[in-house]
Write a protein that holds these residues in place. Structure first.
Motif, mmCIF file in Angstrom:
data_model
loop_
_atom_site.group_PDB
_atom_site.id
_atom_site.type_symbol
_atom_site.label_atom_id
_atom_site.label_comp_id
_atom_site.label_asym_id
_atom_site.label_seq_id
_atom_site.Cartn_x
_atom_site.Cartn_y
_atom_site.Cartn_z
ATOM 1 N N GLY A 3 0.844 -1.202 -0.112
ATOM 2 C CA GLY A 3 -0.063 -0.018 0.133
ATOM 3 C C GLY A 3 0.816 1.042 -0.089
ATOM 4 N N ALA A 4 2.132 1.223 -0.314
ATOM 5 C CA ALA A 4 3.088 2.476 -0.124
ATOM 6 C C ALA A 4 4.189 1.844 -0.789
ATOM 7 N N ALA A 5 5.079 3.029 -1.110
ATOM 8 C CA ALA A 5 6.471 2.965 -1.647
ATOM 9 C C ALA A 5 7.440 3.626 -0.582
ATOM 10 N N TYR A 6 8.532 2.956 -0.282
ATOM 11 C CA TYR A 6 9.476 3.608 0.496
ATOM 12 C C TYR A 6 10.012 4.706 0.062
ATOM 13 N N ALA A 7 10.349 5.938 0.908
ATOM 14 C CA ALA A 7 10.914 7.286 0.241
ATOM 15 C C ALA A 7 12.090 7.474 0.951
ATOM 16 N N GLY A 8 12.478 6.706 2.188
ATOM 17 C CA GLY A 8 13.601 6.984 2.807
ATOM 18 C C GLY A 8 13.485 7.547 4.336
ATOM 19 N N HIS A 9 14.405 7.855 5.170
ATOM 20 C CA HIS A 9 14.464 8.237 6.216
ATOM 21 C C HIS A 9 15.553 9.120 6.770
ATOM 22 N N PRO A 10 15.298 10.171 7.617
ATOM 23 C CA PRO A 10 16.374 10.707 8.145
ATOM 24 C C PRO A 10 17.220 10.089 9.489
ATOM 25 N N PRO A 11 18.240 10.635 9.729
ATOM 26 C CA PRO A 11 18.996 9.901 11.090
ATOM 27 C C PRO A 11 18.198 9.825 12.133
ATOM 28 N N ILE A 12 18.352 8.816 12.909
ATOM 29 C CA ILE A 12 17.414 8.563 14.132
ATOM 30 C C ILE A 12 17.247 9.839 14.882
ATOM 31 N N ARG A 13 16.000 9.971 15.444
ATOM 32 C CA ARG A 13 15.455 11.365 16.022
ATOM 33 C C ARG A 13 14.182 11.095 16.694
ATOM 34 N N THR A 14 13.828 12.079 17.479
ATOM 35 C CA THR A 14 12.727 11.763 18.670
ATOM 36 C C THR A 14 11.379 12.370 17.907
ATOM 37 N N PHE A 15 10.228 11.686 17.523
ATOM 38 C CA PHE A 15 9.035 11.868 17.066
ATOM 39 C C PHE A 15 7.819 11.427 17.621
ATOM 40 N N LYS A 16 6.832 11.708 17.415
ATOM 41 C CA LYS A 16 5.404 11.386 18.077
ATOM 42 C C LYS A 16 4.764 10.272 17.253
ATOM 43 N N GLN A 39 12.422 7.706 11.622
ATOM 44 C CA GLN A 39 11.202 8.183 11.057
ATOM 45 C C GLN A 39 11.078 7.855 9.587
ATOM 46 N N HIS A 40 10.454 6.593 9.251
ATOM 47 C CA HIS A 40 10.422 6.239 7.952
ATOM 48 C C HIS A 40 9.362 6.956 7.352
ATOM 49 N N TYR A 41 9.577 7.251 6.055
ATOM 50 C CA TYR A 41 8.643 8.119 5.076
ATOM 51 C C TYR A 41 8.113 7.117 3.906
ATOM 52 N N MET A 42 6.909 7.103 3.731
ATOM 53 C CA MET A 42 6.376 6.140 2.566
ATOM 54 C C MET A 42 5.405 7.200 1.901
ATOM 55 N N GLU A 43 5.378 6.536 0.839
ATOM 56 C CA GLU A 43 4.278 7.287 -0.347
ATOM 57 C C GLU A 43 3.161 6.456 -0.265
ATOM 58 N N TYR A 44 2.410 6.765 0.579
ATOM 59 C CA TYR A 44 1.065 5.892 0.886
ATOM 60 C C TYR A 44 0.176 6.049 -0.258
ATOM 61 N N TYR A 63 12.104 15.672 6.189
ATOM 62 C CA TYR A 63 13.023 14.790 5.342
ATOM 63 C C TYR A 63 12.895 15.173 3.971
ATOM 64 N N GLY A 64 13.755 15.741 3.173
ATOM 65 C CA GLY A 64 13.490 16.237 1.972
ATOM 66 C C GLY A 64 12.548 17.041 1.774
ATOM 67 N N LYS A 65 11.613 16.734 0.915
ATOM 68 C CA LYS A 65 10.414 17.628 0.469
ATOM 69 C C LYS A 65 9.368 16.742 1.154
ATOM 70 N N GLN A 66 9.327 15.977 2.127
ATOM 71 C CA GLN A 66 8.340 15.137 2.559
ATOM 72 C C GLN A 66 7.612 15.879 3.802
ATOM 73 N N GLY A 67 8.309 16.658 4.268
ATOM 74 C CA GLY A 67 7.698 17.531 5.636
ATOM 75 C C GLY A 67 8.132 16.896 7.015
ATOM 76 N N SER A 68 7.199 17.137 7.894
ATOM 77 C CA SER A 68 7.723 16.625 9.389
ATOM 78 C C SER A 68 6.451 15.594 9.723
ATOM 79 N N THR A 69 5.595 15.226 8.807
ATOM 80 C CA THR A 69 4.647 14.343 9.280
ATOM 81 C C THR A 69 4.703 13.176 7.920
ATOM 82 N N ALA A 70 4.454 11.835 8.638
ATOM 83 C CA ALA A 70 4.444 10.902 7.755
ATOM 84 C C ALA A 70 3.471 9.725 8.054
ATOM 85 N N PRO A 71 2.946 9.099 7.061
ATOM 86 C CA PRO A 71 1.996 7.902 7.456
ATOM 87 C C PRO A 71 2.836 6.951 8.288
ATOM 88 N N GLY A 72 2.263 6.485 9.528
ATOM 89 C CA GLY A 72 3.126 5.548 10.346
ATOM 90 C C GLY A 72 2.400 4.281 10.278
#
Length: 116
Positions: A3-16, A39-44, A63-72
């Protein structure tokens, strides 16, 4: 199928990790929680109604142009089976987070069609 394609992730960091659908059997009784992880970013590409979790960097880090929020995380029926994906859980500390443990247990029960 995922249901999604992997877009990447930044270095380890804190997120909600925010619960998007508290009424789904997988998220029932689970509260929002904070982790330090990848924080993995997926193109859902599934219907938004299947989204269960959203990851949010509350410091506004992107993360890049992905913003600070991602489907989790999401879940849906697929043919005669079921699919459940949750992006947090790359570090042991996340796997032992009490709220994430609830998610894991609920997901297994839902996938196996056991009463939750």
């Amino acid at each position: 199928m995922l249901g999604a394609a992997y877009a990447g992730h930044p270095p380890i960091r804190t997120f909600k990790v925010k619960i998007k659908n508290p009424d789904h059997p997988i998220t029932k009784g689970v509260r929002d929680f904070v982790v330090t992880d990848e924080q993995h970013y997926m193109e859902y590409d599934k219907d938004p109604k299947y989204l269960l979790l959203e990851t949010v960097n509350e410091d506004g880090l992107t993360y890049g142009k992905q913003g600070s929020t991602a489907p989790g995380g999401w879940a849906y029926d697929y043919g005669k089976g079921r699919v459940c994906y949750m992006s947090p859980g790359h570090l042991l500390s996340v796997l032992w987070n009490p709220e994430y443990v609830k998610l894991q247990h609920n997901a297994i029960r839902w996938l196996m069609r056991l009463k939750i």
